[in-house]
Design a protein around this motif. Structure first.
Motif, short mmCIF file in Angstrom:
data_model
loop_
_atom_site.label_atom_id
_atom_site.label_comp_id
_atom_site.label_asym_id
_atom_site.label_seq_id
_atom_site.Cartn_x
_atom_site.Cartn_y
_atom_site.Cartn_z
N MET A 62 -9.56 -2.85 8.07
CA MET A 62 -8.21 -2.33 8.34
C MET A 62 -7.32 -3.46 8.87
O MET A 62 -6.12 -3.47 8.63
CB MET A 62 -8.25 -1.22 9.40
N GLY A 63 -7.92 -4.40 9.59
CA GLY A 63 -7.16 -5.52 10.12
C GLY A 63 -6.91 -6.56 9.05
O GLY A 63 -7.38 -6.43 7.91
N GLY A 64 -6.17 -7.60 9.42
CA GLY A 64 -5.89 -8.66 8.46
C GLY A 64 -4.75 -9.53 8.93
O GLY A 64 -4.45 -9.59 10.13
N ILE A 65 -4.09 -10.17 7.96
CA ILE A 65 -2.95 -11.02 8.32
C ILE A 65 -1.75 -10.10 8.53
O ILE A 65 -1.43 -9.28 7.67
CB ILE A 65 -2.64 -12.02 7.18
N ARG A 66 -1.13 -10.23 9.69
CA ARG A 66 -0.01 -9.33 9.99
C ARG A 66 1.15 -9.60 9.03
O ARG A 66 1.57 -10.75 8.86
CB ARG A 66 0.46 -9.56 11.43
N THR A 67 1.64 -8.55 8.41
CA THR A 67 2.81 -8.72 7.53
C THR A 67 3.89 -7.71 7.89
O THR A 67 3.62 -6.69 8.52
CB THR A 67 2.47 -8.48 6.04
N ASN A 68 5.09 -8.04 7.43
CA ASN A 68 6.15 -7.04 7.53
C ASN A 68 6.03 -6.11 6.32
O ASN A 68 5.11 -6.22 5.52
CB ASN A 68 7.53 -7.70 7.65
N ILE A 69 6.96 -5.22 6.16
CA ILE A 69 6.84 -4.20 5.13
C ILE A 69 7.12 -4.75 3.72
O ILE A 69 6.93 -4.06 2.71
CB ILE A 69 7.70 -2.95 5.48
N ASP A 70 7.47 -6.06 3.65
CA ASP A 70 7.58 -6.70 2.34
C ASP A 70 6.41 -7.66 2.10
O ASP A 70 6.43 -8.42 1.14
CB ASP A 70 8.91 -7.47 2.23
N GLY A 71 5.45 -7.65 2.99
CA GLY A 71 4.26 -8.48 2.77
C GLY A 71 4.38 -9.90 3.28
O GLY A 71 3.48 -10.71 3.07
N GLU A 72 5.49 -10.24 3.97
CA GLU A 72 5.60 -11.62 4.47
C GLU A 72 4.91 -11.74 5.82
O GLU A 72 5.00 -10.84 6.66
CB GLU A 72 7.07 -12.08 4.55
N THR A 73 4.23 -12.87 6.02
CA THR A 73 3.47 -13.09 7.26
C THR A 73 4.38 -13.79 8.27
O THR A 73 5.56 -14.02 8.01
CB THR A 73 2.25 -13.98 6.98
N SER A 74 3.79 -14.20 9.39
CA SER A 74 4.60 -14.87 10.41
C SER A 74 4.92 -16.31 10.02
O SER A 74 5.68 -16.99 10.71
CB SER A 74 3.88 -14.84 11.76
#
Ligand code: FAD
Length: 507
Positions: A337-349
Motif C-alpha cells: 500500500m505504501g510507496g513513493i508519495r505522489t500528488n493526485i497527478d502522480g508527481e513525486t516530491s
C-alpha cells in the motif's frame, strides 16, 4: 565518453501502469525501459480477480468510495479516493479502447465479480480469472504498433540523476552495458516489493527498485509499513507463490483447518472479511500447527473449472482438483500500500519524477487495499500522469556527459529477504523490528555505496523504521505489542536520510 540517449519522457516498467502511461502520452516520443521482455514478469500479468469500477448496477461510485475508506482503516487520503474511484468507468473505457476485452454475458452486459469487502458486484474480469494476462496481451500489442514508443527490453534503471531537485536523466544497464539517458520526465512504473521477501506472489525481480531509485535522490516515501499479505496462496513451495484469488471465496468457497473447523464462521464478513483479518486468522491456525484449506467443493464443485480456468489448471499442475479436493493455503506478501508519495497527478516530491501503479503511494489504499482497486489505480494514475506531463512546459535538458563508474548491482538481497520474511511479516513487535534494523544498518555500512546500485537494504530499513514508529495496529500493520488502534492517526512520510539517522540513534 558514454552514449547519451535523449527522450522527453522515459517510462520505466511495462506492467499495466507503464504501458498505459506510454500509450496515453502518444504522439509524444517515449522511451519505455523494461528489465524483461515487454509485459513479461509483471505483477499485472499474474492478476486474476479483476479490476474494480462502479458499473451499471450502481448509480455512482459512492458505495465504492465507502468500501475503500472502510478497508483503508482511517488512513486513506479521502481526496485521492474520490478522484481515482470517480474515474473508474473512464478507466474501463480507456482500456477497452486499447482492445482489452472484459467478459460479457449473452446480453452484452459486463459480467461482474464480487470480492471481499465490496458491497456490490463491480469486478470486471477477463476469461474468468486471467484478467492481467488479457490486459498485458492487448496492451503490448497496441504499444508495439505505436510509433511514438521506443521499447528497450533487458534494460534495468539503476540510478536517477537530478540537479536542484529536478530530474535530469538516469543510468540504465542495457544488455549488460551502463548507458546514460537524458530526460526531464521520468515515470517510475516498477511495481511492488514482493521480491524483498522470501515468499511473495510478485515476480522475483519486483523488489522495490523504483522505491530504491527514488529514495536515493531524496524523494519522499509514504505509508511504507502497510504491506498486504494475501490470505490464500497455494501452500506449496513454488516461487513466486501461486495465488488463489479472493474471487473464489466471493463465489462461496470456505476456509477450514485440519480439524475441519470453519474458523472464520463467527468473524464479521466470515471468509470475505478484510484481507488482513483473514490473513491473520490463517496465520494463527498455522502457528498452532494446523493446516488450512480452501474448500470450494460444495459452492463451486464441477463449476470451478469454468469459472476459474487458470487457477484450476495451476492446482491441477500440482495434483489438486478443486472440484473434489481441499486446496492447502498460506498467507504471503502480496501488495504494497505504501510507496513513493505522489500528488493526485502522480508527481513525486522531486520535480519531473512521476510514479504510477504499485510503486506509488497516492493515499488510495490507506492501511489496507480493497481487492481489485490496484489495477484501477494503475490505470487511472497512468492516465492522469500522462495528461499532466503533456500539459507541462518543457525545459531544456542540461545533462552533461557524466562519467559512469563501473557499477555493480549489490548482492545483499538474499540477506534482506531473510530479514523481511522473519521480522516484517504479518505480526510484528518492537524487539523483532529493532533486530531487523540492527541487521540492515550493518548491511548498509558494509555495502559500497558509491560503486554499487539498487540497494534493497535501504528500502528494507525504511520499511522497518516506519513499522517501528507506528505504535498501533491498523489495517495490514499488526503490532502484537500494540494491538489497539489509536483513535487518531496520520499517514507516515519518510526520507531515507531520516530513516538512517533514526536507525543509528536507536541502536
Ligand atoms: C498474483 C497477483 C494477483 C493479483 N491480482 C490482482 C487483481 O485481481 N486485481 C487487482 O487490482 N490487483 C491485483 N494484483 C495487484 C496488481 O496486479 C498490481 O498491483 C499491478 O499489476 C501493478 O502494476 P504495475 O504496472 O504498477 O507493476 P507491474 O505489473 O509489476 O510491472 C512492473 C514493471 O517494472 C519493471 N521493472 C521493475 N524494476 C525495474 C527497473 N529497475 N528497470 C526496468 N524495469 C523495471 C518490471 O520488470 C515490470 O515490467 C495482483 C498481484 C499479483 C502478484
Amino acid at each position: 565518453m558514454n552514449t547519451i540517449i535523449q527522450s522527453p519522457v522515459v517510462v520505466i516498467g511495462s506492467g499495466l501502469a507503464g504501458l498505459v502511461t506510454a500509450l496515453q502520452l502518444a504522439p509524444l516520443p517515449v522511451l519505455l525501459l523494461t528489465q524483461e521482455k515487454l509485459g513479461g514478469e509483471t505483477s499485472t500479468y499474474y492478476a486474476q480477480g479483476g479490476i474494480a469500477a462502479a458499473s451499471y448496477e450502481e448509480k455512482d461510485s459512492s458505495d465504492h468510495i465507502k468500501d475503500t475508506l472502510i478497508a483503508g482503516a482511517g488512513l486513506c487520503d479521502q481526496q485521492a479516493v474520490i478522484t481515482i474511484l470517480n474515474e473508474g468507468r473512464q478507466a474501463i473505457t480507456t482500456l477497452e479502447k486499447y482492445n482489452v476485452e472484459f467478459d460479457h454475458d449473452f446480453n452484452g452486459k459486463p459480467k461482474l465479480g464480487l470480492e471481499g469487502a465490496h458491497s456490490h458486484r463491480r469486478i470486471f474480469h477477463i476469461h474468468g480469472d486471467a484478467t492481467g494476462r488479457g490486459m498485458i496481451e492487448a496492451l503490448t500489442h497496441v504499444v508495439l504498433k505505436t510509433p511514438s514508443i521506443t521499447i528497450i527490453e533487458n534494460a534495468i534503471a539503476v540510478r536517477l540523476l537530478k540537479k536542484k531537485n529536478k530530474v535530469q536523466g538516469l543510468i540504465a544497464q542495457i544488455d549488460g552495458q551502463f548507458k546514460l539517458i537524458a530526460a526531464l520526465n521520468i515515470v517510475l512504473a516498477t511495481g511492488g516489493i514482493g521480491g524483498l521477501f522470501e515468499e511473495s506472489t510478485n515476480p522475483l525481480k519486483n523488489f522495490g527498485q523504483g522505491l530504491i531509485l527514488a529514495a536515493e535522490i531524496g524523494a519522499e516515501l509514504a505509508d511504507l509499513e502497510f504491506i498486504q499479505f494475501h490470505p490464500t496462496t497455494l501452500d506449496i513451495p513454488v516461487f513466486p507463490r501461486i495465488l488463489i484469488s479472493e474471487a473464489v471465496r466471493g463465489e462461496g468457497a470456505i476456509l477450514v483447518n485440519s480439524d475441519n473447523q470453519r474458523f472464520l464462521a463467527d468473524t464479521k464478513g466470515q471468509e470475505l472479511a478484510p484481507r488482513d483479518v483473514v490473513a491473520r486468522a490463517i496465520y494463527n491456525q498455522l502457528f498452532q500447527e494446523k493446516k488450512v484449506y480452501l474448500d470450494a467443493r460444495s459452492s463451486l464443485g464441477e463449476g470451478f473449472a469454468s469459472r476459474f480456468p487458470t487457477i484450476n489448471q495451476l492446482c491441477k499442475n500440482v495434483g489438486i482438483n478443486p472440484a473434489i479436493d481441499l486446496i492447502p493455503v498460506k498467507p504471503v506478501e502480496h501488495f504494497h500500500m505504501g510507496g513513493i508519495r505522489t500528488n493526485i497527478d502522480g508527481e513525486t516530491s522531486v520535480s519531473g519524477l512521476w510514479a504510477v501503479g504499485e510503486v506509488a503511494s497516492t493515499g488510495l489504499h490507506g492501511a489496507n487495499r480493497l481487492a481489485s482497486n490496484s489495477l484501477l489505480e494503475a490505470t487511472v494514475m497512468a492516465m492522469r500522469a500522462a495528461k499532466a506531463i503533456l500539459q507541462k512546459k518543457s525545459d531544456q535538458i542540461c545533462l552533461e556527459d557524466v562519467p559512469i563508474p563501473h557499477f555493480v548491482i549489490t548482492d545483499t538481497l538474499l540477506d534482506v529477504k531473510d530479514i523481511m520474511q522473519h521480522h516484517l511479516n504479518i505480526i510484528r513487535d518492537e524487539k523483532s523490528l529493532k533486530s531487523a534494523i540492527r541487521q540492515l544498518v550493518y548491511l548498509i555500512k558494509k555495502a559500497d555505496q558509491n560503486y554499487s546500485v539498487l540497494h534493497s537494504e535501504h528500502i528494507a530499513l525504511m520499511i522497518a523504521v516506519s513499522a517501528l514508529l507506528r505504535k498501533e495496529s491498523r489495517g495490514a500493520h499488526y503490532r502484537q505489542d500494540f494491538p489497539q488502534t489509536l483513535p487518531e492517526t496520520n499517514r507516515s512520510f519518510l526520507h531515507f536520510d531520516q530513516a538512517y539517522q533514526y536507525a543509528k540513534k536507536i541502536l
